[in-house]
Design a protein around this motif. Structure first.
Motif, mmCIF file in Angstrom:
data_model
loop_
_atom_site.group_PDB
_atom_site.id
_atom_site.type_symbol
_atom_site.label_atom_id
_atom_site.label_comp_id
_atom_site.label_asym_id
_atom_site.label_seq_id
_atom_site.Cartn_x
_atom_site.Cartn_y
_atom_site.Cartn_z
ATOM 1 N N HIS A 87 0.832 -1.200 0.000
ATOM 2 C CA HIS A 87 0.000 0.000 0.000
ATOM 3 C C HIS A 87 0.865 1.248 0.000
ATOM 4 C CE1 HIS A 87 -3.724 -2.123 0.403
ATOM 5 N NE2 HIS A 87 -3.265 -2.776 1.449
ATOM 6 N N ASN A 88 0.343 2.280 -0.632
ATOM 7 C CA ASN A 88 1.024 3.572 -0.668
ATOM 8 C C ASN A 88 -0.038 4.665 -0.569
ATOM 9 O OD1 ASN A 88 -0.046 4.038 -3.325
ATOM 10 N ND2 ASN A 88 1.597 2.774 -4.149
ATOM 11 N N ILE A 89 0.362 5.902 -0.670
ATOM 12 C CA ILE A 89 -0.601 6.992 -0.527
ATOM 13 C C ILE A 89 -1.712 6.888 -1.569
ATOM 14 C CG2 ILE A 89 -0.904 9.492 -0.712
ATOM 15 C CD1 ILE A 89 1.739 9.827 0.698
ATOM 16 N N SER A 90 -1.384 6.538 -2.789
ATOM 17 C CA SER A 90 -2.406 6.416 -3.836
ATOM 18 C C SER A 90 -3.437 5.343 -3.498
ATOM 19 C CB SER A 90 -1.759 6.103 -5.185
ATOM 20 O OG SER A 90 -1.007 7.200 -5.634
ATOM 21 N N THR A 91 -2.979 4.171 -3.074
ATOM 22 C CA THR A 91 -3.935 3.102 -2.760
ATOM 23 C C THR A 91 -4.756 3.465 -1.533
ATOM 24 O OG1 THR A 91 -2.339 1.801 -1.462
ATOM 25 C CG2 THR A 91 -2.514 1.305 -3.816
ATOM 26 N N LEU A 92 -4.144 4.150 -0.564
ATOM 27 C CA LEU A 92 -4.897 4.566 0.624
ATOM 28 C C LEU A 92 -5.947 5.612 0.273
ATOM 29 C CD1 LEU A 92 -2.076 4.693 3.308
ATOM 30 C CD2 LEU A 92 -3.886 2.977 3.068
ATOM 31 N N LEU A 93 -5.611 6.580 -0.563
ATOM 32 C CA LEU A 93 -6.590 7.594 -0.959
ATOM 33 C C LEU A 93 -7.749 6.961 -1.730
ATOM 34 C CD1 LEU A 93 -4.219 10.515 -1.974
ATOM 35 C CD2 LEU A 93 -5.790 10.461 -0.024
ATOM 36 N N THR A 94 -7.452 5.997 -2.574
ATOM 37 C CA THR A 94 -8.504 5.283 -3.295
ATOM 38 C C THR A 94 -9.399 4.520 -2.316
ATOM 39 O OG1 THR A 94 -7.107 5.101 -5.259
ATOM 40 C CG2 THR A 94 -8.944 3.552 -5.082
ATOM 41 N N SER A 95 -8.797 3.894 -1.303
ATOM 42 C CA SER A 95 -9.576 3.180 -0.285
ATOM 43 C C SER A 95 -10.454 4.145 0.520
ATOM 44 C CB SER A 95 -8.649 2.424 0.670
ATOM 45 O OG SER A 95 -7.977 1.401 0.001
ATOM 46 N N ILE A 96 -9.931 5.324 0.803
ATOM 47 C CA ILE A 96 -10.703 6.324 1.556
ATOM 48 C C ILE A 96 -11.894 6.800 0.723
ATOM 49 C CG2 ILE A 96 -10.623 8.669 2.511
ATOM 50 C CD1 ILE A 96 -7.640 7.923 3.326
ATOM 51 N N GLN A 97 -11.687 7.046 -0.555
ATOM 52 C CA GLN A 97 -12.805 7.428 -1.420
ATOM 53 C C GLN A 97 -13.866 6.329 -1.441
ATOM 54 O OE1 GLN A 97 -10.794 8.467 -5.162
ATOM 55 N NE2 GLN A 97 -11.726 10.486 -4.950
ATOM 56 N N SER A 98 -13.427 5.099 -1.513
ATOM 57 C CA SER A 98 -14.350 3.969 -1.504
ATOM 58 C C SER A 98 -15.131 3.910 -0.191
ATOM 59 C CB SER A 98 -13.576 2.672 -1.730
ATOM 60 O OG SER A 98 -14.419 1.563 -1.653
ATOM 61 N N LEU A 99 -14.447 4.179 0.913
ATOM 62 C CA LEU A 99 -15.100 4.162 2.222
ATOM 63 C C LEU A 99 -16.160 5.255 2.327
ATOM 64 C CD1 LEU A 99 -14.777 2.543 4.916
ATOM 65 C CD2 LEU A 99 -13.397 4.451 5.718
ATOM 66 N N LEU A 100 -15.923 6.400 1.700
ATOM 67 C CA LEU A 100 -16.925 7.461 1.710
ATOM 68 C C LEU A 100 -18.189 7.013 0.977
ATOM 69 C CD1 LEU A 100 -14.778 10.668 1.091
ATOM 70 C CD2 LEU A 100 -15.813 9.914 3.238
ATOM 71 N N THR A 101 -18.015 6.251 -0.096
ATOM 72 C CA THR A 101 -19.148 5.757 -0.870
ATOM 73 C C THR A 101 -19.839 4.584 -0.180
ATOM 74 O OG1 THR A 101 -18.054 6.430 -2.910
ATOM 75 C CG2 THR A 101 -19.814 4.813 -3.114
ATOM 76 N N ASP A 102 -19.049 3.726 0.442
ATOM 77 C CA ASP A 102 -19.576 2.478 1.009
ATOM 78 C C ASP A 102 -18.992 2.245 2.399
ATOM 79 O OD1 ASP A 102 -20.901 0.042 1.169
ATOM 80 O OD2 ASP A 102 -19.321 -1.031 0.097
ATOM 81 N N PRO A 103 -19.573 2.888 3.437
ATOM 82 C CA PRO A 103 -19.037 2.722 4.796
ATOM 83 C C PRO A 103 -19.158 1.287 5.294
ATOM 84 C CG PRO A 103 -20.799 4.365 4.755
ATOM 85 C CD PRO A 103 -20.722 3.761 3.399
ATOM 86 N N ASN A 104 -18.268 0.927 6.211
ATOM 87 C CA ASN A 104 -18.322 -0.376 6.869
ATOM 88 C C ASN A 104 -19.020 -0.176 8.210
ATOM 89 O OD1 ASN A 104 -17.957 -2.786 8.131
ATOM 90 N ND2 ASN A 104 -15.731 -2.780 8.037
ATOM 91 N N CYS A 105 -20.321 -0.381 8.224
ATOM 92 C CA CYS A 105 -21.114 -0.149 9.443
ATOM 93 C C CYS A 105 -21.028 -1.304 10.428
ATOM 94 C CB CYS A 105 -22.566 0.138 9.075
ATOM 95 S SG CYS A 105 -22.756 1.716 8.223
ATOM 96 N N SER A 106 -20.404 -2.408 10.038
ATOM 97 C CA SER A 106 -20.269 -3.539 10.957
ATOM 98 C C SER A 106 -19.118 -3.333 11.936
ATOM 99 C CB SER A 106 -20.086 -4.847 10.188
ATOM 100 O OG SER A 106 -18.870 -4.825 9.480
ATOM 101 N N SER A 107 -18.264 -2.356 11.656
ATOM 102 C CA SER A 107 -17.143 -2.052 12.544
ATOM 103 C C SER A 107 -17.017 -0.532 12.659
ATOM 104 C CB SER A 107 -15.859 -2.667 11.973
ATOM 105 O OG SER A 107 -14.757 -2.328 12.779
ATOM 106 N N PRO A 108 -18.017 0.111 13.290
ATOM 107 C CA PRO A 108 -18.027 1.569 13.274
ATOM 108 C C PRO A 108 -17.101 2.221 14.298
ATOM 109 C CG PRO A 108 -19.949 0.797 14.460
ATOM 110 C CD PRO A 108 -19.215 -0.432 13.936
ATOM 111 N N ALA A 109 -16.515 3.329 13.883
ATOM 112 C CA ALA A 109 -15.775 4.204 14.805
ATOM 113 C C ALA A 109 -16.756 5.194 15.423
ATOM 114 C CB ALA A 109 -14.693 4.950 14.043
ATOM 115 N N ASN A 110 -17.845 5.459 14.705
ATOM 116 C CA ASN A 110 -18.888 6.375 15.158
ATOM 117 C C ASN A 110 -20.218 5.622 15.105
ATOM 118 O OD1 ASN A 110 -20.918 8.335 15.328
ATOM 119 N ND2 ASN A 110 -19.661 9.901 14.352
ATOM 120 N N PRO A 111 -20.610 4.966 16.220
ATOM 121 C CA PRO A 111 -21.839 4.168 16.221
ATOM 122 C C PRO A 111 -23.095 4.962 15.869
ATOM 123 C CG PRO A 111 -20.503 3.658 18.150
ATOM 124 C CD PRO A 111 -19.878 4.847 17.481
ATOM 125 N N GLU A 112 -23.162 6.230 16.269
ATOM 126 C CA GLU A 112 -24.330 7.052 15.943
ATOM 127 C C GLU A 112 -24.456 7.239 14.434
ATOM 128 O OE1 GLU A 112 -26.169 11.543 16.618
ATOM 129 O OE2 GLU A 112 -24.198 11.064 17.440
#
Length: 126
Positions: A87-112
């Motif tokens: 992984h590098n900055i490019s792959t991490l930024l792509t993963s972050i964009q993906s997370l904005l589109t499709d959050p992982n609600c099964s492991s939340p940092a913000n339960p609310e």
């Protein structure tokens, strides 16, 4: 590579050319997501053990998202137990964009935020 071929909608560079361990990045909110049209700032903090160990990544922009802690830190498996030196900055930024589109609600940092995302999308979007 990040400077010459950044992922679409992303940019990143060292905050100070004299310190390559701290980078500022921006991510444009992905189309067809609650974040569309937004521009979000992040900070990447690397240690001397990178790429063996992942950087610390946090949003500088205030975020109400299932996978973002109150301090802006991200809850992403690729930044913890699924880290790989490939992984590098490019792959991490792509993963972050993906997370904005499709959050992982099964492991939340913000339960609310996760609960609203799953059960009351209109309230989440506000």
């Amino acid at each position: 590579m990040i400077k010459s071929e950044p992922p679409e909608g992303c940019s990143a560079s060292p905050i100070d050319e004299g310190n390559l361990l701290v980078w500022q990045a921006t991510v444009v909110g992905p189309t067809d997501s609650e974040w569309e049209g937004g521009i979000f700032s992040l900070r990447f903090t690397f240690t001397e053990r990178y790429p063996e160990k992942p950087p610390r990544v946090r949003f500088c922009s205030e975020m109400f998202h299932p996978n973002v802690y109150q301090d802006g830190s991200l809850c992403m498996d690729v930044l913890s137990d699924q880290w790989s030196p490939c992984h590098n900055i490019s792959t991490l930024l792509t993963s972050i964009q993906s997370l904005l589109t499709d959050p992982n609600c099964s492991s939340p940092a913000n339960p609310e935020a996760a609960s609203l995302y799953l059960h009351d999308r209109a309230a989440y979007k506000k």
